[in-house]
Design a protein around this motif. Structure first.
Motif, PDB file in Angstrom:
ATOM      1  N   TYR A  23       0.837  -1.202   0.000  1.00 15.11           N
ATOM      2  CA  TYR A  23       0.000   0.000   0.000  1.00 15.11           C
ATOM      3  C   TYR A  23       0.873   1.253   0.000  1.00 15.11           C
ATOM      4  CZ  TYR A  23      -3.980   3.018   1.099  1.00 15.11           C
ATOM      5  OH  TYR A  23      -4.959   3.987   1.054  1.00 15.11           O
ATOM      6  N   ASP A  24       1.926   1.238   0.810  1.00 17.18           N
ATOM      7  CA  ASP A  24       2.853   2.374   0.852  1.00 17.18           C
ATOM      8  C   ASP A  24       3.468   2.622  -0.521  1.00 17.18           C
ATOM      9  OD1 ASP A  24       2.346   2.647   3.538  1.00 17.18           O
ATOM     10  OD2 ASP A  24       4.297   1.895   4.205  1.00 17.18           O
ATOM     11  N   ARG A  25       3.888   1.543  -1.186  1.00 21.60           N
ATOM     12  CA  ARG A  25       4.516   1.684  -2.502  1.00 21.60           C
ATOM     13  C   ARG A  25       3.540   2.247  -3.523  1.00 21.60           C
ATOM     14  NH1 ARG A  25       6.675  -3.441  -1.417  1.00 21.60           N
ATOM     15  NH2 ARG A  25       5.269  -4.425  -2.910  1.00 21.60           N
ATOM     16  N   VAL A  26       2.330   1.700  -3.534  1.00 20.34           N
ATOM     17  CA  VAL A  26       1.328   2.174  -4.494  1.00 20.34           C
ATOM     18  C   VAL A  26       0.984   3.641  -4.238  1.00 20.34           C
ATOM     19  CG1 VAL A  26      -1.052   1.900  -5.274  1.00 20.34           C
ATOM     20  CG2 VAL A  26       0.364  -0.119  -4.890  1.00 20.34           C
ATOM     21  N   ALA A  27       0.869   4.014  -2.966  1.00 18.10           N
ATOM     22  CA  ALA A  27       0.556   5.402  -2.624  1.00 18.10           C
ATOM     23  C   ALA A  27       1.643   6.343  -3.139  1.00 18.10           C
ATOM     24  CB  ALA A  27       0.408   5.550  -1.110  1.00 18.10           C
ATOM     25  N   GLN A  28       2.887   5.962  -2.940  1.00 20.67           N
ATOM     26  CA  GLN A  28       3.984   6.834  -3.356  1.00 20.67           C
ATOM     27  C   GLN A  28       4.151   6.844  -4.875  1.00 20.67           C
ATOM     28  OE1 GLN A  28       7.125   7.361  -0.017  1.00 20.67           O
ATOM     29  NE2 GLN A  28       6.778   5.154  -0.157  1.00 20.67           N
ATOM     30  N   GLU A  29       3.896   5.726  -5.513  1.00 25.15           N
ATOM     31  CA  GLU A  29       3.919   5.714  -6.977  1.00 25.15           C
ATOM     32  C   GLU A  29       2.822   6.630  -7.531  1.00 25.15           C
ATOM     33  OE1 GLU A  29       3.498   1.609  -7.923  1.00 25.15           O
ATOM     34  OE2 GLU A  29       5.536   1.082  -7.280  1.00 25.15           O
ATOM     35  N   THR A  30       1.680   6.650  -6.864  1.00 26.19           N
ATOM     36  CA  THR A  30       0.594   7.535  -7.273  1.00 26.19           C
ATOM     37  C   THR A  30       1.011   8.994  -7.147  1.00 26.19           C
ATOM     38  OG1 THR A  30      -1.063   5.915  -6.575  1.00 26.19           O
ATOM     39  CG2 THR A  30      -1.805   8.193  -6.821  1.00 26.19           C
ATOM     40  N   ALA A  57       0.601   8.953   1.088  1.00 26.34           N
ATOM     41  CA  ALA A  57       2.004   9.166   0.712  1.00 26.34           C
ATOM     42  C   ALA A  57       2.581  10.366   1.444  1.00 26.34           C
ATOM     43  CB  ALA A  57       2.111   9.361  -0.807  1.00 26.34           C
ATOM     44  N   PHE A  58       1.820  11.453   1.508  1.00 28.24           N
ATOM     45  CA  PHE A  58       2.288  12.636   2.229  1.00 28.24           C
ATOM     46  C   PHE A  58       2.551  12.302   3.694  1.00 28.24           C
ATOM     47  CE2 PHE A  58       1.421  16.250   5.005  1.00 28.24           C
ATOM     48  CZ  PHE A  58       2.295  17.204   4.500  1.00 28.24           C
ATOM     49  N   GLY A  63      -0.821   7.561  10.506  1.00 29.19           N
ATOM     50  CA  GLY A  63       0.013   6.847   9.545  1.00 29.19           C
ATOM     51  C   GLY A  63      -0.769   6.171   8.441  1.00 29.19           C
ATOM     52  N   TYR A  64      -2.064   6.492   8.319  1.00 24.74           N
ATOM     53  CA  TYR A  64      -2.866   5.846   7.278  1.00 24.74           C
ATOM     54  C   TYR A  64      -3.939   6.785   6.748  1.00 24.74           C
ATOM     55  CZ  TYR A  64      -6.395   3.070   4.934  1.00 24.74           C
ATOM     56  OH  TYR A  64      -7.295   2.606   4.002  1.00 24.74           O
ATOM     57  N   SER A  65      -4.179   6.684   5.420  1.00 25.81           N
ATOM     58  CA  SER A  65      -5.331   7.333   4.794  1.00 25.81           C
ATOM     59  C   SER A  65      -5.803   6.464   3.642  1.00 25.81           C
ATOM     60  CB  SER A  65      -4.957   8.724   4.254  1.00 25.81           C
ATOM     61  OG  SER A  65      -6.031   9.267   3.491  1.00 25.81           O
ATOM     62  N   SER A  66      -7.109   6.478   3.398  1.00 25.72           N
ATOM     63  CA  SER A  66      -7.650   5.774   2.237  1.00 25.72           C
ATOM     64  C   SER A  66      -7.407   6.555   0.955  1.00 25.72           C
ATOM     65  CB  SER A  66      -9.162   5.540   2.427  1.00 25.72           C
ATOM     66  OG  SER A  66      -9.834   6.779   2.591  1.00 25.72           O
ATOM     67  N   ASN A  67      -7.009   7.829   1.086  1.00 21.66           N
ATOM     68  CA  ASN A  67      -6.609   8.649  -0.060  1.00 21.66           C
ATOM     69  C   ASN A  67      -5.125   8.397  -0.305  1.00 21.66           C
ATOM     70  OD1 ASN A  67      -5.458  10.889  -1.516  1.00 21.66           O
ATOM     71  ND2 ASN A  67      -7.310  12.061  -1.121  1.00 21.66           N
ATOM     72  N   LEU A  68      -4.788   7.842  -1.452  1.00 24.85           N
ATOM     73  CA  LEU A  68      -3.400   7.434  -1.705  1.00 24.85           C
ATOM     74  C   LEU A  68      -2.415   8.600  -1.627  1.00 24.85           C
ATOM     75  CD1 LEU A  68      -3.961   4.892  -4.625  1.00 24.85           C
ATOM     76  CD2 LEU A  68      -3.171   4.353  -2.306  1.00 24.85           C
ATOM     77  N   VAL A  69      -2.782   9.759  -2.154  1.00 26.37           N
ATOM     78  CA  VAL A  69      -1.875  10.913  -2.124  1.00 26.37           C
ATOM     79  C   VAL A  69      -1.678  11.400  -0.688  1.00 26.37           C
ATOM     80  CG1 VAL A  69      -1.609  13.329  -2.810  1.00 26.37           C
ATOM     81  CG2 VAL A  69      -2.324  11.625  -4.495  1.00 26.37           C
ATOM     82  N   VAL A  70      -2.741  11.445   0.081  1.00 32.16           N
ATOM     83  CA  VAL A  70      -2.630  11.841   1.483  1.00 32.16           C
ATOM     84  C   VAL A  70      -1.788  10.826   2.254  1.00 32.16           C
ATOM     85  CG1 VAL A  70      -3.916  12.221   3.630  1.00 32.16           C
ATOM     86  CG2 VAL A  70      -4.795  13.127   1.465  1.00 32.16           C
TER      87      VAL A  70
END
Length: 317
Positions: free
Chosen positions: A26-33, A115-116, A106-113
């Motif tokens: 999930y972390d990887r996908v969020a940051q790739e997004t 990652a931030f 340390g978590y959000s369902s919004n991928l960009v948030v």
């Protein structure tokens, strides 16, 4: 009869391993997004980001992706989707709440948030910086002209705090004394302010005609004079000069990228200076790609902008 404790260990271990793996994915996908968002929206930033050290590049992209998403909410995309002004404000408020909660949990369902939040938690970016940012974004929904005071507040929240977020990433893990940190803060704020003011100048027409905004206090877009343009550019040059005074003393992982970004905007400011005021209000000045590549080559070679302002003591390096 098998005891509960005897059978729970391996199963719990397997479950824990699966959860950790899912979180890492999930972390990887969020940051790739986040990386996709910023590269699609800003070629100049994408070019500069390539010069960042691998250990900080993703963090900076994570910051800029959140900034971009918030900017799009207030700059017409949400309205173009048919949302009312009240609903747009509600969405911006929700994004701010989500951001603060994600930084805390340390978590959000919004991928960009999400990652931030990864980068914010690692670099110590908190609500002292995110709240002024969202306050400036909120001002775009209600204020169409600025006083000198509201202009300074807006520039601080919309741009200077972004520079300070990046600075915390740049300095993470580096031993910096109070005097040097204070000098870096001045440089980061000045560079952020310069970036924003240059953008205001080159987007005069779009901000006024499409969004109904006029950022510079006392400046009428329809009646911009050469003297006003020169005064605004002199102020931008002063900001760039303050940034250049400390730029070369940034860690190597960030120095070249910041130098490239500064030089790109300095070149843009030069081109705006040679563009007549009457033309500036009708067109968007840009730096041609070959010139961008030439500036990038200089930054890659280690050339940094110079300033007449004394730098912090060499012993602090």
């Amino acid at each position: 009869m098998t005891g509960a404790g005897a059978g729970a260990g391996p199963a719990d271990g397997a479950a824990s391993s699966a959860v950790v793996g899912a979180r890492q994915l999930y972390d990887r996908v969020a940051q790739e997004t986040a990386s996709i968002v910023i590269r699609r929206y800003s070629t100049s930033f994408g070019l500069a980001a390539r010069l960042l050290g691998a250990e900080i590049r993703q963090d900076v992209e994570n910051v800029y992706a959140l900034v971009r998403i918030a900017d799009e909410i207030v700059d017409g995309v949400a309205a173009a989707a048919g949302l009312s002004a009240e609903r747009v404000l509600t969405m911006l408020d929700a994004l701010e709440r989500d951001t603060e909660e994600a930084v805390e949990s340390g978590y959000s369902s919004n991928l960009v948030v999400h990652a931030f939040a990864i980068s914010a938690r690692s670099a110590g970016i908190g609500s002292d910086l995110t709240r002024p940012f969202f306050a400036s974004m909120r001002a775009d929904l209600s204020r169409t002209v600025h006083t000198p005071e509201t202009f300074q507040e807006y520039v601080y929240g919309s741009a200077e705090v972004v520079g300070l977020m990046c600075l915390r990433i740049f300095l993470r893990g580096h031993d910096v004394d109070d005097a040097q940190r204070a000098a870096f803060v001045v440089g980061a704020r000045s560079l952020g302010a310069a970036f924003q003011k240059v953008n205001f100048l080159r987007d005069l027409s779009a901000d006024h005609d499409e969004l109904g905004r006029s950022y510079f206090p006392g400046v009428s877009v329809d009646e911009l004079t050469e003297a006003q343009k020169r005064s605004l550019l002199d102020d931008i040059d002063a900001d760039l000069d303050r940034s250049a005074a400390v730029l070369s003393q940034l860690p190597k992982t960030s120095c070249r990228a910041v130098a490239l970004a500064q030089e790109l905007f300095a070149e843009l400011a030069k081109r705006i200076r040679t563009t007549p005021a009457s033309e500036l209000v009708r067109t968007r000045v840009r730096v041609p790609d070959p010139v961008k590549l030439r500036i990038a080559a200089g930054a890659l070679a280690g050339r940094t902008p110079t300033s007449s302002i004394p730098t912090i003591d060499e012993s602090h390096r």
